[in-house]
Design an enzyme around this catalytic site. Structure first.
Site, PDB file in Angstrom:
ATOM      1  N   ASN A 152      -6.063  11.894  -1.822  1.00  0.00           N
ATOM      2  CA  ASN A 152      -5.482  11.051  -0.779  1.00  0.00           C
ATOM      3  C   ASN A 152      -6.593  10.191  -0.200  1.00  0.00           C
ATOM      4  O   ASN A 152      -7.760  10.291  -0.591  1.00  0.00           O
ATOM      5  CB  ASN A 152      -4.819  11.911   0.299  1.00  0.00           C
ATOM      6  CG  ASN A 152      -3.934  11.093   1.239  1.00  0.00           C
ATOM      7  OD1 ASN A 152      -3.107  10.301   0.782  1.00  0.00           O
ATOM      8  ND2 ASN A 152      -4.106  11.261   2.531  1.00  0.00           N
ATOM      9  N   LYS A 153      -6.245   9.342   0.753  1.00  0.00           N
ATOM     10  CA  LYS A 153      -7.210   8.424   1.352  1.00  0.00           C
ATOM     11  C   LYS A 153      -8.466   9.175   1.792  1.00  0.00           C
ATOM     12  O   LYS A 153      -8.394  10.271   2.334  1.00  0.00           O
ATOM     13  CB  LYS A 153      -6.561   7.715   2.540  1.00  0.00           C
ATOM     14  CG  LYS A 153      -7.433   6.663   3.184  1.00  0.00           C
ATOM     15  CD  LYS A 153      -7.868   5.590   2.208  1.00  0.00           C
ATOM     16  CE  LYS A 153      -6.704   4.883   1.555  1.00  0.00           C
ATOM     17  NZ  LYS A 153      -7.122   3.858   0.575  1.00  0.00           N
ATOM     18  N   ASP A 184      -1.850  10.339  -3.077  1.00  0.00           N
ATOM     19  CA  ASP A 184      -1.807   9.334  -4.136  1.00  0.00           C
ATOM     20  C   ASP A 184      -1.711   9.985  -5.514  1.00  0.00           C
ATOM     21  O   ASP A 184      -1.289   9.354  -6.465  1.00  0.00           O
ATOM     22  CB  ASP A 184      -3.039   8.440  -4.054  1.00  0.00           C
ATOM     23  CG  ASP A 184      -2.967   7.496  -2.869  1.00  0.00           C
ATOM     24  OD1 ASP A 184      -2.518   6.363  -3.052  1.00  0.00           O
ATOM     25  OD2 ASP A 184      -3.324   7.916  -1.752  1.00  0.00           O
ATOM     26  N   ARG A 227      -4.673  -0.562  -9.873  1.00  0.00           N
ATOM     27  CA  ARG A 227      -5.173   0.537  -9.032  1.00  0.00           C
ATOM     28  C   ARG A 227      -5.252   1.797  -9.901  1.00  0.00           C
ATOM     29  O   ARG A 227      -4.251   2.180 -10.512  1.00  0.00           O
ATOM     30  CB  ARG A 227      -4.248   0.804  -7.833  1.00  0.00           C
ATOM     31  CG  ARG A 227      -4.029  -0.344  -6.868  1.00  0.00           C
ATOM     32  CD  ARG A 227      -5.240  -0.682  -6.020  1.00  0.00           C
ATOM     33  NE  ARG A 227      -5.721   0.409  -5.188  1.00  0.00           N
ATOM     34  CZ  ARG A 227      -5.286   0.687  -3.965  1.00  0.00           C
ATOM     35  NH1 ARG A 227      -4.314  -0.043  -3.434  1.00  0.00           N
ATOM     36  NH2 ARG A 227      -5.807   1.688  -3.271  1.00  0.00           N
ATOM     37  N   GLN A 266      -5.680   1.624   7.669  1.00  0.00           N
ATOM     38  CA  GLN A 266      -4.249   1.837   7.424  1.00  0.00           C
ATOM     39  C   GLN A 266      -3.570   2.572   8.578  1.00  0.00           C
ATOM     40  O   GLN A 266      -2.357   2.485   8.748  1.00  0.00           O
ATOM     41  CB  GLN A 266      -4.054   2.625   6.122  1.00  0.00           C
ATOM     42  CG  GLN A 266      -4.377   1.829   4.866  1.00  0.00           C
ATOM     43  CD  GLN A 266      -5.783   2.125   4.368  1.00  0.00           C
ATOM     44  OE1 GLN A 266      -6.689   2.404   5.161  1.00  0.00           O
ATOM     45  NE2 GLN A 266      -5.985   2.071   3.065  1.00  0.00           N
ATOM     46  N   ARG A 307       0.855  -1.172   0.000  1.00  0.00           N
ATOM     47  CA  ARG A 307       0.000   0.000   0.000  1.00  0.00           C
ATOM     48  C   ARG A 307       0.896   1.228   0.000  1.00  0.00           C
ATOM     49  O   ARG A 307       2.053   1.168   0.365  1.00  0.00           O
ATOM     50  CB  ARG A 307      -0.899   0.024   1.243  1.00  0.00           C
ATOM     51  CG  ARG A 307      -1.594  -1.284   1.523  1.00  0.00           C
ATOM     52  CD  ARG A 307      -2.480  -1.182   2.753  1.00  0.00           C
ATOM     53  NE  ARG A 307      -2.888  -2.502   3.226  1.00  0.00           N
ATOM     54  CZ  ARG A 307      -3.786  -2.718   4.172  1.00  0.00           C
ATOM     55  NH1 ARG A 307      -4.382  -1.698   4.755  1.00  0.00           N
ATOM     56  NH2 ARG A 307      -4.091  -3.934   4.549  1.00  0.00           N
ATOM     57  N   GLY A 308       0.317   2.340  -0.368  1.00  0.00           N
ATOM     58  CA  GLY A 308       1.092   3.572  -0.454  1.00  0.00           C
ATOM     59  C   GLY A 308       1.587   3.773  -1.875  1.00  0.00           C
ATOM     60  O   GLY A 308       2.183   2.872  -2.477  1.00  0.00           O
ATOM     61  N   ALA A 309       1.314   4.952  -2.423  1.00  0.00           N
ATOM     62  CA  ALA A 309       1.613   5.192  -3.829  1.00  0.00           C
ATOM     63  C   ALA A 309       3.069   4.941  -4.209  1.00  0.00           C
ATOM     64  O   ALA A 309       3.350   4.287  -5.219  1.00  0.00           O
ATOM     65  CB  ALA A 309       1.183   6.619  -4.204  1.00  0.00           C
TER      66      ALA A 309
END
Length: 361
Positions: free
Chosen positions: A251-252, A241, A90, A201, A53-55
């Protein structure tokens, strides 16, 4: 960063066997488990299934995934198919598409016999650049944190959202990199960690902060507003992201709400991200695709049972109507500053172009 006091990266590459090992983030924070990625299918699953996870880490994993895919077949047809498979995993995190475009630009002109080695070398370069850029983000962000005056007890209280730490990158992190830099310099810092439902997360953030010895407290997402209003937060730092050319930030989901609360309470709201997260071809946040994830992420809760075994519980009936957008967009006007590897700038087209003049048309 550290695991049990041992410096560790999120991705271990084995150039001799043409494979990588990654931390399965779906098992955290309750179990540390490494997963082997030795095929195109395994790399795509790792990204799609959020084992990584995480761009920035998604981008590095995709680059290595392409290199792994070319080990046995580096033909034009297979190269394009592998890029398409990885690119479909994604939609929102632009680092994924940035890494694949960079790999494709290098590999297409090469003869197939040269592609496998070149792909592995380039993937390694992307990973090393990520480490260096995130370390630089930490130092630039540290400068911002040093200018803040703690509101309580001389301790700098920073709030974050989602996981934009070491686990979201190859090393150091983006939003957490300035926090780690501050902690390592001896600055008294405490982190408010939003749980970040429905994938939680924030629990990964708490786990990695604990591993590195950074004081922190986990909060329910909806507790953020009262803490901000009560003066218990000195700054909010989040990752991204995708950042559009005008400074809008994807972002999230839930990030936008924190930015609004910061604006209402005169609290700095910073966004930290490397060059690979900047999308100069994307004019504004309205054009950023927002990933809609499986509704069962919201209907179910994952944890461990009394025996310590992984378990899944339904908190909503399987047929219950839900909506599960993975990201939201924070307008540039709510962002106090962007923190990149080249420095700090306003969240605007002019601000970004001042740091990245090569992008001027």
């Amino acid at each position: 960063m550290n695991i049990d006091g041992i410096p560790t990266r999120t991705l271990r590459a084995d150039p001799e066997r043409r494979l990588i090992d990654i931390i399965d983030q779906t098992r955290l924070p309750l179990a540390l488990h490494w997963v082997r990625v030795d095929s195109l299918e395994a790399a795509a699953h790792a990204i799609r299934g959020m084992q990584v996870r995480g761009a920035p880490l998604i981008g590095a994993t995709a680059a290595y995934g392409l290199a792994i895919a070319l080990a046995d077949d580096a033909s034009d047809t297979w190269l394009e198919k592998a890029i398409a498979v990885l690119g479909a995993t994604r939609p929102t995190a632009v680092n994924l598409h940035w890494a694949l475009a960079r790999m494709r630009l290098l590999l297409v002109p090469l003869a197939p016999a040269r592609r496998a080695d070149a792909a592995w070398t380039e993937a390694a370069a992307i990973a090393e650049e990520d480490v260096a850029q995130n370390a630089a983000i930490g130092q630039h962000g540290l400068g911002l944190l040093r200018r803040l005056t703690p509101r309580r007890d001389g301790i700098l209280n920073v709030m974050t959202h989602c996981n934009a730490g070491w686990l979201a990158t190859v090393d150091h992190g983006t939003a957490l990199s300035p926090i780690y830099a501050a902690h390592d310099k001896g600055l008294p810092v405490h982190v408010w960690v939003s749980e970040t439902r429905p994938r939680n997360q924030g629990l990964l953030t708490a786990w990695e902060l604990a591993q590195h010895g950074v004081p922190h407290t986990v909060i329910a997402d909806n507790a953020a507003g009262i803490l901000l209003r009560a003066g218990r937060v000195d700054a909010v730092i989040v990752g991204a992201d995708r950042i559009a050319a005008n400074g809008d930030v994807a972002n999230k989901v839930g990030t936008y709400l924190k930015a609004l609360a910061c604006a209402d309470n005169d609290i700095p709201f910073y966004v930290a991200a490397p060059r690979s997260t900047l999308d100069f071809a994307c004019p504004d946040g309205a054009t950023i695709p927002i990933e809609e994830r499986d509704g069962d992420e919201l209907r179910q809760v994952h944890g461990v049972d009394p025996r310590g075994m992984p378990s899944t519980l339904w908190q909503l009936a399987p047929g219950e109507a839900v909506i599960n957008p993975a990201f939201d967009v924070t307008p540039a006007r709510l962002v106090s500053a962007l923190i990149t590897e080249r420095g700090v700038c306003p969240a605007s087209r002019d601000g970004l172009l001042a740091l990245y003049p090569e992008q001027i048309p």
